[in-house]
Scaffold this motif. Sequence first.
Motif, short mmCIF file in Angstrom:
data_model
loop_
_atom_site.label_atom_id
_atom_site.label_comp_id
_atom_site.label_asym_id
_atom_site.label_seq_id
_atom_site.Cartn_x
_atom_site.Cartn_y
_atom_site.Cartn_z
N LYS A 1 0.82 -1.21 0.00
CA LYS A 1 0.00 0.00 0.00
C LYS A 1 0.85 1.26 0.00
O LYS A 1 2.02 1.24 0.38
CB LYS A 1 -0.90 0.01 1.24
CG LYS A 1 -1.93 -1.09 1.25
CD LYS A 1 -2.73 -1.01 2.52
CE LYS A 1 -3.71 -2.16 2.59
NZ LYS A 1 -4.38 -2.23 3.88
N GLN A 2 0.24 2.36 -0.40
CA GLN A 2 0.93 3.66 -0.40
C GLN A 2 1.35 4.08 1.01
O GLN A 2 2.46 4.55 1.21
CB GLN A 2 0.03 4.74 -1.01
CG GLN A 2 -0.32 4.52 -2.45
CD GLN A 2 0.81 4.89 -3.39
OE1 GLN A 2 1.83 5.43 -3.01
NE2 GLN A 2 0.63 4.59 -4.65
N VAL A 3 0.43 3.94 1.96
CA VAL A 3 0.68 4.33 3.35
C VAL A 3 0.03 3.29 4.25
O VAL A 3 -1.08 2.83 3.98
CB VAL A 3 0.07 5.72 3.67
CG1 VAL A 3 0.24 6.07 5.14
CG2 VAL A 3 0.69 6.79 2.80
N VAL A 4 0.72 2.93 5.32
CA VAL A 4 0.15 2.03 6.32
C VAL A 4 0.27 2.72 7.68
O VAL A 4 1.34 3.15 8.09
CB VAL A 4 0.88 0.66 6.35
CG1 VAL A 4 0.38 -0.19 7.51
CG2 VAL A 4 0.67 -0.07 5.03
N VAL A 5 -0.87 2.80 8.36
CA VAL A 5 -0.92 3.35 9.71
C VAL A 5 -1.23 2.20 10.65
O VAL A 5 -2.25 1.53 10.51
CB VAL A 5 -2.01 4.44 9.84
CG1 VAL A 5 -2.07 4.98 11.26
CG2 VAL A 5 -1.78 5.56 8.83
N ASP A 6 -0.33 1.94 11.59
CA ASP A 6 -0.54 0.89 12.59
C ASP A 6 -0.23 1.50 13.95
O ASP A 6 0.93 1.62 14.34
CB ASP A 6 0.35 -0.32 12.32
CG ASP A 6 -0.03 -1.52 13.18
OD1 ASP A 6 -0.65 -1.33 14.25
OD2 ASP A 6 0.31 -2.65 12.80
N GLY A 7 -1.28 1.94 14.62
CA GLY A 7 -1.09 2.62 15.90
C GLY A 7 -0.37 3.94 15.67
O GLY A 7 -0.77 4.75 14.85
N HIS A 8 0.73 4.13 16.39
CA HIS A 8 1.48 5.38 16.27
C HIS A 8 2.64 5.27 15.27
O HIS A 8 3.49 6.16 15.20
CB HIS A 8 2.00 5.83 17.65
CG HIS A 8 2.95 4.86 18.27
ND1 HIS A 8 2.53 3.78 19.02
CD2 HIS A 8 4.29 4.78 18.24
CE1 HIS A 8 3.58 3.09 19.41
NE2 HIS A 8 4.67 3.68 18.96
N ILE A 9 2.66 4.18 14.50
CA ILE A 9 3.70 3.99 13.48
C ILE A 9 3.07 4.15 12.10
O ILE A 9 2.10 3.47 11.76
CB ILE A 9 4.38 2.61 13.62
CG1 ILE A 9 5.07 2.52 14.99
CG2 ILE A 9 5.36 2.38 12.48
CD1 ILE A 9 5.65 1.17 15.31
N ILE A 10 3.64 5.07 11.31
CA ILE A 10 3.15 5.32 9.95
C ILE A 10 4.31 5.11 8.99
O ILE A 10 5.40 5.68 9.17
CB ILE A 10 2.59 6.75 9.80
CG1 ILE A 10 1.41 6.96 10.76
CG2 ILE A 10 2.18 7.03 8.35
CD1 ILE A 10 0.83 8.36 10.75
#
Length: 182
Positions: A137-146
């Motif tokens: 994916k272009q961007v992955v947000v997992d909690g406070h990690i992007i």
Amino acid sequence: MKKTAIILNNGVEETEAIATIDLLRRAKIEVDLFSTDSLDIVGSHDIKFRAQKELSKLKIVDYDGLIIPGGPGTKDLINNEIVLKLVKEFHEENKLVAAICAAPQILGKAGILNGVSVTHYPGANEFLKEANDKSPKQVVVDGHIITSVGVGAVFDFGLALIQYLENDETAQKIKTEIVYDY
């Protein structure tokens, strides 16, 4: 006002650094530019610019997040003990830790990606074995990690940072102002 620190070094991918800084500042998020060595930076495409502060002066208590652009200079940051220590400390404080392109490898080397979903530049996957999902994916947000895949996704990356640090409304406002997705 939210405040972030961005790490710059020679060989950084200029667009990933400058576009991210620009987008955050448009959203009224303060961004301080830190350098690992000299304040004078030469990017991966020979564009010269200047950081504001030496990395050794960064105090976590003063910032809501840490951002690391990628590029060929990532190979120098992967072994920089100050950078690795800062990544760990921001993570331990549950503050934003963001990396784009080859830079997610630094997060892996710092040991903060165990079970975390990430994305990265194709082939730049050293130290990512502990990550849960290595999505294209272009961007992955997992909690406070992007994390983000690379320069082609820098606007999505910057908007995700704004959304995380501020809110959906601010991210949408900036998206409209820059005529993104017109």
